[in-house]
Design a protein around this motif. Structure first.
Motif, mmCIF file in Angstrom:
data_model
loop_
_atom_site.group_PDB
_atom_site.id
_atom_site.type_symbol
_atom_site.label_atom_id
_atom_site.label_comp_id
_atom_site.label_asym_id
_atom_site.label_seq_id
_atom_site.Cartn_x
_atom_site.Cartn_y
_atom_site.Cartn_z
ATOM 1 N N GLU A 37 -0.067 -4.447 -3.084
ATOM 2 C CA GLU A 37 -0.562 -3.946 -2.047
ATOM 3 C C GLU A 37 -0.739 -4.745 -0.786
ATOM 4 O OE1 GLU A 37 -4.808 -2.581 -2.392
ATOM 5 O OE2 GLU A 37 -4.764 -3.650 -4.188
ATOM 6 N N TYR A 38 -0.889 -4.100 0.431
ATOM 7 C CA TYR A 38 -1.079 -4.899 1.458
ATOM 8 C C TYR A 38 -2.591 -4.924 1.868
ATOM 9 C CZ TYR A 38 3.716 -5.045 2.829
ATOM 10 O OH TYR A 38 4.921 -5.404 2.773
ATOM 11 N N LEU A 39 -3.264 -6.074 2.338
ATOM 12 C CA LEU A 39 -4.286 -6.184 2.876
ATOM 13 C C LEU A 39 -4.371 -6.550 4.261
ATOM 14 C CD1 LEU A 39 -5.854 -8.289 -0.231
ATOM 15 C CD2 LEU A 39 -5.912 -5.916 0.035
ATOM 16 N N SER A 40 -5.364 -6.141 4.695
ATOM 17 C CA SER A 40 -5.582 -6.360 6.252
ATOM 18 C C SER A 40 -6.170 -7.825 6.353
ATOM 19 C CB SER A 40 -6.758 -5.854 7.002
ATOM 20 O OG SER A 40 -8.071 -5.910 6.220
ATOM 21 N N ARG A 41 -6.424 -8.180 7.785
ATOM 22 C CA ARG A 41 -7.067 -9.842 7.895
ATOM 23 C C ARG A 41 -8.254 -9.765 7.335
ATOM 24 N NH1 ARG A 41 -5.154 -13.508 11.105
ATOM 25 N NH2 ARG A 41 -7.110 -13.722 11.817
ATOM 26 N N SER A 42 -9.221 -8.912 7.765
ATOM 27 C CA SER A 42 -10.450 -8.914 7.089
ATOM 28 C C SER A 42 -10.450 -8.864 5.452
ATOM 29 C CB SER A 42 -11.327 -7.878 7.553
ATOM 30 O OG SER A 42 -11.395 -7.880 8.672
ATOM 31 N N GLU A 43 -9.705 -7.890 4.781
ATOM 32 C CA GLU A 43 -9.767 -7.779 3.509
ATOM 33 C C GLU A 43 -9.093 -9.178 2.933
ATOM 34 O OE1 GLU A 43 -8.994 -3.007 2.778
ATOM 35 O OE2 GLU A 43 -7.268 -4.376 3.247
ATOM 36 N N THR A 44 -8.071 -9.882 3.584
ATOM 37 C CA THR A 44 -7.325 -11.119 2.917
ATOM 38 C C THR A 44 -8.492 -12.205 3.136
ATOM 39 O OG1 THR A 44 -5.439 -10.264 3.388
ATOM 40 C CG2 THR A 44 -5.478 -12.567 3.351
ATOM 41 N N PRO A 97 2.256 -16.987 5.221
ATOM 42 C CA PRO A 97 2.813 -16.204 6.299
ATOM 43 C C PRO A 97 2.330 -14.542 6.143
ATOM 44 C CG PRO A 97 4.461 -16.955 5.044
ATOM 45 C CD PRO A 97 3.129 -17.338 4.621
ATOM 46 N N ALA A 98 1.980 -14.149 7.218
ATOM 47 C CA ALA A 98 1.632 -12.646 7.313
ATOM 48 C C ALA A 98 2.708 -11.886 7.568
ATOM 49 C CB ALA A 98 0.534 -12.476 8.260
ATOM 50 N N LYS A 99 2.744 -10.501 7.205
ATOM 51 C CA LYS A 99 3.583 -9.393 7.788
ATOM 52 C C LYS A 99 3.114 -8.792 8.937
ATOM 53 C CE LYS A 99 5.524 -10.399 3.761
ATOM 54 N NZ LYS A 99 5.713 -11.628 3.545
ATOM 55 N N ARG A 100 3.988 -8.401 9.830
ATOM 56 C CA ARG A 100 3.342 -7.904 10.878
ATOM 57 C C ARG A 100 4.158 -6.221 10.987
ATOM 58 N NH1 ARG A 100 2.124 -12.874 11.222
ATOM 59 N NH2 ARG A 100 0.982 -13.295 12.543
ATOM 60 N N LEU A 101 3.318 -5.311 10.980
ATOM 61 C CA LEU A 101 3.614 -3.910 10.895
ATOM 62 C C LEU A 101 2.823 -3.034 11.903
ATOM 63 C CD1 LEU A 101 5.529 -1.792 9.531
ATOM 64 C CD2 LEU A 101 3.791 -1.422 7.988
ATOM 65 N N LYS A 121 0.028 -4.480 13.245
ATOM 66 C CA LYS A 121 -1.087 -5.103 12.479
ATOM 67 C C LYS A 121 -0.623 -6.236 11.640
ATOM 68 C CE LYS A 121 -3.225 -0.501 11.548
ATOM 69 N NZ LYS A 121 -3.555 0.557 10.609
ATOM 70 N N VAL A 122 -1.583 -7.018 11.285
ATOM 71 C CA VAL A 122 -1.335 -8.107 10.521
ATOM 72 C C VAL A 122 -1.696 -7.852 9.047
ATOM 73 C CG1 VAL A 122 -1.769 -10.733 10.099
ATOM 74 C CG2 VAL A 122 -1.779 -9.660 12.389
ATOM 75 N N LEU A 123 -0.788 -7.937 7.941
ATOM 76 C CA LEU A 123 -1.317 -7.603 6.809
ATOM 77 C C LEU A 123 -0.322 -8.816 5.879
ATOM 78 C CD1 LEU A 123 0.463 -4.066 7.023
ATOM 79 C CD2 LEU A 123 -1.894 -4.573 6.940
#
Length: 96
Positions: A45-52, A73-77, A80-82
């Motif tokens: 699952e993808y997590l947001s910056r705060s969740e991460t 490295p983050a994914k950008r969608l 949003k940074v995920l």
């Protein structure tokens, strides 16, 4: 436990294979629910910056630094940074 020797008197090969097959089937049936529930639990699952940051127990600034240095490295969608949870778990295991 390691078995170094085994004696089977009066048990033919077919009967022995049947006994082993039945035992393996029984164990697999007993653990089937455990396997499927753990598989669902670890679906990616993808997590947001705060969740991460909360998940890793680090600050958002540290997370940003790990992203910029390509350590994590983050994914950008859609702006949003995920972060993928599986990648976070790998990062934790490698860091330990």
């Amino acid at each position: 436990m390691i078995v170094k020797s085994l004696q089977l008197n009066g048990v033919g090969l077919d009967e022995f294979q049947s006994i082993i097959g039945s035992a393996v089937t029984k164990v697999l049936q007993e653990h089937k629910e455990l396997f499927y529930s753990s598989k669902r639990e670890f679906q990616d699952e993808y997590l947001s910056r705060s969740e991460t940051a909360d998940f890793l127990k680090i600050s958002k600034t540290t997370l940003w630094s790990l992203d910029k240095s390509q350590v994590l490295p983050a994914k950008r969608l859609n702006g949003k940074v995920l972060y993928l949870k599986s990648e976070l778990l790998t990062f934790l295991n490698e860091s330990a």
